[in-house]
Enzyme design. Sequence first.
Site, PDB file in Angstrom:
ATOM      1  CG  ASP A 163       2.556  -2.801 -46.007  1.00  0.00           C
ATOM      2  OD1 ASP A 163       2.009  -1.718 -45.803  1.00  0.00           O
ATOM      3  OD2 ASP A 163       3.604  -2.926 -46.694  1.00  0.00           O
ATOM      4  CB  ILE A 164       3.955  -5.561 -50.605  1.00  0.00           C
ATOM      5  CG1 ILE A 164       4.579  -6.612 -51.509  1.00  0.00           C
ATOM      6  CG2 ILE A 164       4.582  -4.197 -50.830  1.00  0.00           C
ATOM      7  CD1 ILE A 164       4.279  -6.383 -52.987  1.00  0.00           C
TER       8      ILE A 164
ATOM      9  CG  ASN B 262       0.796   7.687 -43.029  1.00  0.00           C
ATOM     10  OD1 ASN B 262       0.745   8.004 -41.844  1.00  0.00           O
ATOM     11  ND2 ASN B 262       1.579   6.716 -43.482  1.00  0.00           N
TER      12      ASN B 262
ATOM     13  CG  HIS C  91       5.715   8.360 -44.411  1.00  0.00           C
ATOM     14  ND1 HIS C  91       5.399   7.125 -44.935  1.00  0.00           N
ATOM     15  CD2 HIS C  91       7.061   8.372 -44.304  1.00  0.00           C
ATOM     16  CE1 HIS C  91       6.501   6.417 -45.114  1.00  0.00           C
ATOM     17  NE2 HIS C  91       7.531   7.173 -44.737  1.00  0.00           N
ATOM     18  CD  GLN C  92      -2.369   9.284 -48.898  1.00  0.00           C
ATOM     19  OE1 GLN C  92      -2.600  10.463 -48.622  1.00  0.00           O
ATOM     20  NE2 GLN C  92      -3.282   8.476 -49.403  1.00  0.00           N
TER      21      GLN C  92
ATOM     22  CG  HIS D  42      -3.503   2.934 -46.995  1.00  0.00           C
ATOM     23  ND1 HIS D  42      -3.289   3.834 -48.022  1.00  0.00           N
ATOM     24  CD2 HIS D  42      -2.356   2.894 -46.288  1.00  0.00           C
ATOM     25  CE1 HIS D  42      -2.058   4.301 -47.939  1.00  0.00           C
ATOM     26  NE2 HIS D  42      -1.466   3.767 -46.885  1.00  0.00           N
ATOM     27  CG  PHE D  43      -7.340   3.082 -41.130  1.00  0.00           C
ATOM     28  CD1 PHE D  43      -8.249   3.571 -42.052  1.00  0.00           C
ATOM     29  CD2 PHE D  43      -7.241   3.721 -39.902  1.00  0.00           C
ATOM     30  CE1 PHE D  43      -9.043   4.673 -41.759  1.00  0.00           C
ATOM     31  CE2 PHE D  43      -8.023   4.819 -39.600  1.00  0.00           C
ATOM     32  CZ  PHE D  43      -8.924   5.300 -40.538  1.00  0.00           C
ATOM     33  CG  HIS D  44      -0.273   1.707 -42.310  1.00  0.00           C
ATOM     34  ND1 HIS D  44       0.672   1.102 -43.091  1.00  0.00           N
ATOM     35  CD2 HIS D  44      -0.519   2.910 -42.892  1.00  0.00           C
ATOM     36  CE1 HIS D  44       1.001   1.901 -44.102  1.00  0.00           C
ATOM     37  NE2 HIS D  44       0.281   3.007 -43.998  1.00  0.00           N
TER      38      HIS D  44
HETATM   39  P1  5GP Z   1       1.503   4.899 -46.919  1.00  0.00           P
HETATM   40  O1  5GP Z   1       2.906   5.398 -46.678  1.00  0.00           O
HETATM   41  O2  5GP Z   1       0.926   5.387 -48.218  1.00  0.00           O
HETATM   42  O3  5GP Z   1       0.595   5.145 -45.738  1.00  0.00           O
HETATM   43  O4  5GP Z   1       1.644   3.319 -46.982  1.00  0.00           O
HETATM   44  C1  5GP Z   1       1.546   2.562 -48.156  1.00  0.00           C
HETATM   45  C2  5GP Z   1       1.805   1.118 -47.800  1.00  0.00           C
HETATM   46  O5  5GP Z   1       1.413   0.318 -48.899  1.00  0.00           O
HETATM   47  C3  5GP Z   1       3.289   0.797 -47.531  1.00  0.00           C
HETATM   48  O6  5GP Z   1       3.413   0.248 -46.231  1.00  0.00           O
HETATM   49  C4  5GP Z   1       3.650  -0.175 -48.634  1.00  0.00           C
HETATM   50  O7  5GP Z   1       4.541  -1.185 -48.209  1.00  0.00           O
HETATM   51  C5  5GP Z   1       2.314  -0.746 -49.060  1.00  0.00           C
HETATM   52  N1  5GP Z   1       2.227  -1.151 -50.456  1.00  0.00           N
HETATM   53  C6  5GP Z   1       2.610  -0.409 -51.519  1.00  0.00           C
HETATM   54  N2  5GP Z   1       2.369  -1.073 -52.668  1.00  0.00           N
HETATM   55  C7  5GP Z   1       1.813  -2.263 -52.310  1.00  0.00           C
HETATM   56  C8  5GP Z   1       1.342  -3.381 -53.063  1.00  0.00           C
HETATM   57  O8  5GP Z   1       1.375  -3.425 -54.293  1.00  0.00           O
HETATM   58  N3  5GP Z   1       0.820  -4.410 -52.349  1.00  0.00           N
HETATM   59  C9  5GP Z   1       0.765  -4.400 -50.988  1.00  0.00           C
HETATM   60  N4  5GP Z   1       0.250  -5.471 -50.405  1.00  0.00           N
HETATM   61  N5  5GP Z   1       1.193  -3.370 -50.247  1.00  0.00           N
HETATM   62  C10 5GP Z   1       1.718  -2.309 -50.894  1.00  0.00           C
END
Ligand code: 5GP
Length: 138
Positions: free
Chosen positions: A32-33, A88, A94-95, A101-103
């Site tokens: 995650d970035i 999410n 909070h998506q 995707h899974f964290h």
């Molecule tokens: P969400 O809130 O949609 O479940 O989480 C999205 C996740 O994607 C966030 O934790 C965010 O930091 C990560 N993310 C967003 N854009 C990028 C990207 O361009 N590269 C990477 N590696 N992670 C990303």
Amino acid sequence: MADSECIFCKIAAGEIRAVKVLEDDACVAFMDIAPLAEGHVLVTPKTHAVTLDELTADQAEAMLKHLPALTRAVRAATGCEGVNILQNNGRVAHQVVMHVHFHIIPRNSGDKFHFNWPAGKYPPARAEQLAEAIRNAL
Ligand code: 5GP
Ligand code: ZN
């Protein structure tokens, strides 16, 4: 099918750089970035879908089969005390990135990631009523 506007489709296609930890025909996992903790990994299907419920069972399996090994590897690499697997669906949940995707989030006592978990209580018969509605919808 890929979505030409989708950042995770672009990562899956190799059009945008990501620090990958696992990749096969159906799935890519990468750092995650903006990590909630060091070692925060995202696991995505290569096929574009917005939310988990859009996936077929086979598409979900192709991604989810990697979760145990990835979680073990994150634990081994970070030495974390625990792990949250978070997924999410929808802006209200909070998506932010609209590609399923899974964290995998390493957890340690005293870290700064907190849940608000407002546990409730069912009135009589409500749980059974809802369970029936859910069973009927399966
Ligand atoms: P969400 O809130 O949609 O479940 O989480 C999205 C996740 O994607 C966030 O934790 C965010 O930091 C990560 N993310 C967003 N854009 C990028 C990207 O361009 N590269 C990477 N590696 N992670 C990303
Ligand atoms: Zn996508």
